[in-house]
Scaffold this active site. Structure first.
Site, PDB file in Angstrom:
ATOM      1  N   THR A   5       0.832  -1.215   0.000  1.00 32.05           N
ATOM      2  CA  THR A   5       0.000   0.000   0.000  1.00 32.05           C
ATOM      3  C   THR A   5       0.861   1.257   0.000  1.00 32.05           C
ATOM      4  OG1 THR A   5      -1.635  -1.214   1.263  1.00 32.05           O
ATOM      5  CG2 THR A   5      -1.819   1.183   1.298  1.00 32.05           C
ATOM      6  N   LYS A  10      -5.962   6.115  -9.453  1.00 32.48           N
ATOM      7  CA  LYS A  10      -4.985   6.185  -8.355  1.00 32.48           C
ATOM      8  C   LYS A  10      -5.341   7.312  -7.393  1.00 32.48           C
ATOM      9  CE  LYS A  10      -0.061   6.124  -7.316  1.00 32.48           C
ATOM     10  NZ  LYS A  10      -0.247   5.045  -6.330  1.00 32.48           N
ATOM     11  N   THR A  12       6.241   5.654  -5.273  1.00 30.88           N
ATOM     12  CA  THR A  12       7.502   5.326  -5.953  1.00 30.88           C
ATOM     13  C   THR A  12       8.259   6.595  -6.318  1.00 30.88           C
ATOM     14  OG1 THR A  12       6.455   3.380  -6.843  1.00 30.88           O
ATOM     15  CG2 THR A  12       8.470   4.114  -7.944  1.00 30.88           C
ATOM     16  N   HIS A  39       0.170   7.715 -13.928  1.00 30.23           N
ATOM     17  CA  HIS A  39      -0.613   6.553 -13.458  1.00 30.23           C
ATOM     18  C   HIS A  39      -2.050   6.651 -13.954  1.00 30.23           C
ATOM     19  CE1 HIS A  39       2.691   5.801 -10.596  1.00 30.23           C
ATOM     20  NE2 HIS A  39       2.235   4.551 -10.607  1.00 30.23           N
ATOM     21  N   SER A  87       6.807   0.720  -1.531  1.00 33.35           N
ATOM     22  CA  SER A  87       5.873   1.466  -2.376  1.00 33.35           C
ATOM     23  C   SER A  87       5.955   0.980  -3.814  1.00 33.35           C
ATOM     24  CB  SER A  87       6.173   2.958  -2.296  1.00 33.35           C
ATOM     25  OG  SER A  87       7.493   3.187  -2.743  1.00 33.35           O
TER      26      SER A  87
END
Ligand code: NAD
Length: 264
Positions: free
Chosen positions: A97, A157, A164, A153, A121
């Site tokens: 998560t 999201k 990241t 992304h 991550s």
């Protein structure tokens, strides 16, 4: 010997991929799936005849082999709850998560002294190798190169910038001996003036079904280096999480592990 895994968030995008990869591999046995009360009915339909399903992790854990590893890809509060349950049961836990606050990470670090916990991550091997080489680039290029990160992304999201991107930014800041909190810039709008030299830009794009793209730019006089990682599917994260579960089952509690520890 195969590794028994329980997936929390099993009806989610990542959870479904982890369940699929585990079920199609001889190295892992999917022994349970957990999702929220709102989604457990849908999960039950998908898992008929495959493994026990529940909306209650402690209850499900009474029905799985003792040495099972829990894998959680959900939301910060849910993952912390899983960590507390893992401590109570003395079970290993892999968390993927993102979006955890620094206070939540501190709680996780504390719980990791009591049972083996790995949090990352980004479970992809490629991203973790990228993290290893970035500090070398920072040091070799020297002070004349501005560093910026761009991530893309899918539109669902929830957190931004991605965990990241923040981890990559942390690697850059550390190599410079900077405090990321003081040098990160994630918003540029209006008459903002010249870019300060001590800055790391971290920008996010959202849309469509993009699994994940991270680019680190080093922009210097007359040239630019771009280091990009493209995740083609969620399978690479799922495989990383399962590999982490297999590694973690033999580790002792003590610190909050990351994929870097697993890679040595
Ligand atoms: P998603 O929304 O598709 O899935 C989350 C799942 O968690 C849902 O099925 C939801 O119902 C379930 N959930 C919510 N509350 C719950 C509860 N109380 N108990 C059990 N299940 C519950 O999201 P996703 O795309 O699968 O991503 C999940 C997390 O993983 C996000 O934080 C995402 O950023 C992160 N992620 C990490 C990596 C990595 O490599 N570390 C890769 C991709 C995504």
């Amino acid at each position: 010997m195969s590794i028994s895994v329980v997936v929390v968030g099993a009806n989610g995008r990542m959870g479904r991929t982890i369940c699929d990869v585990a079920q199609n591999s001889s190295e892992y046995v999917l022994v349970g799936g957990v999702d929220s009360p709102a989604h457990v009915a849908e999960l039950s339909l998908r898992m008929v005849g495959k493994c026990p399903v529940s909306d209650n992790l402690p209850d499900l854990l009474t029905r799985v082999p003792e040495k099972s590893v829990i894998i959680d890809f959900t939301a910060p509060e849910v993952s912390l709850a899983s960590a507390r349950i893992a401590v109570e049961r003395g079970m290993a836990l892999v968390i993927g998560t993102t979006g955890l606050s620094s206070q939540q990470l501190e709680i996780l670090q504390n719980l990791a002294t009591k049972t083996p916990i790995l949090w990352s991550s980004n479970m992809s091997i490629g991203i973790n190798v990228m993290r290893k080489v970035l500090p070398e680039l920072v040091k070799a290029l020297g002070p004349d190169y501005d560093m910026e990160i761009m991530e893309i992304h899918h539109k669902h999201k929830k957190d931004s910038p991605s965990g990241t991107a923040l981890t990559l930014a942390e690697s850059l800041a550390k190599a410079k001996n900077w405090d990321l909190q003081n040098v990160r810039c994630s918003s540029r709008d209006g008459l903002i003036g010249e870019r300060p030299q001590q800055q790391i830009g971290v920008q996010a794009l959202r849309g469509g079904d993009v699994v994940g793209v991270h680019t680190v730019y080093f922009m210097g006089p007359g040239e630019r280096i771009e280091v990009t990682h493209h995740a083609h599917s969620r399978e690479n994260f799922a495989r990383g999480a399962l590999r982490a579960a297999a590694w973690l089952v033999d580790q002792k509690p003590g610190k909050l592990y990351g994929v870097q520890d697993m890679l040595g």
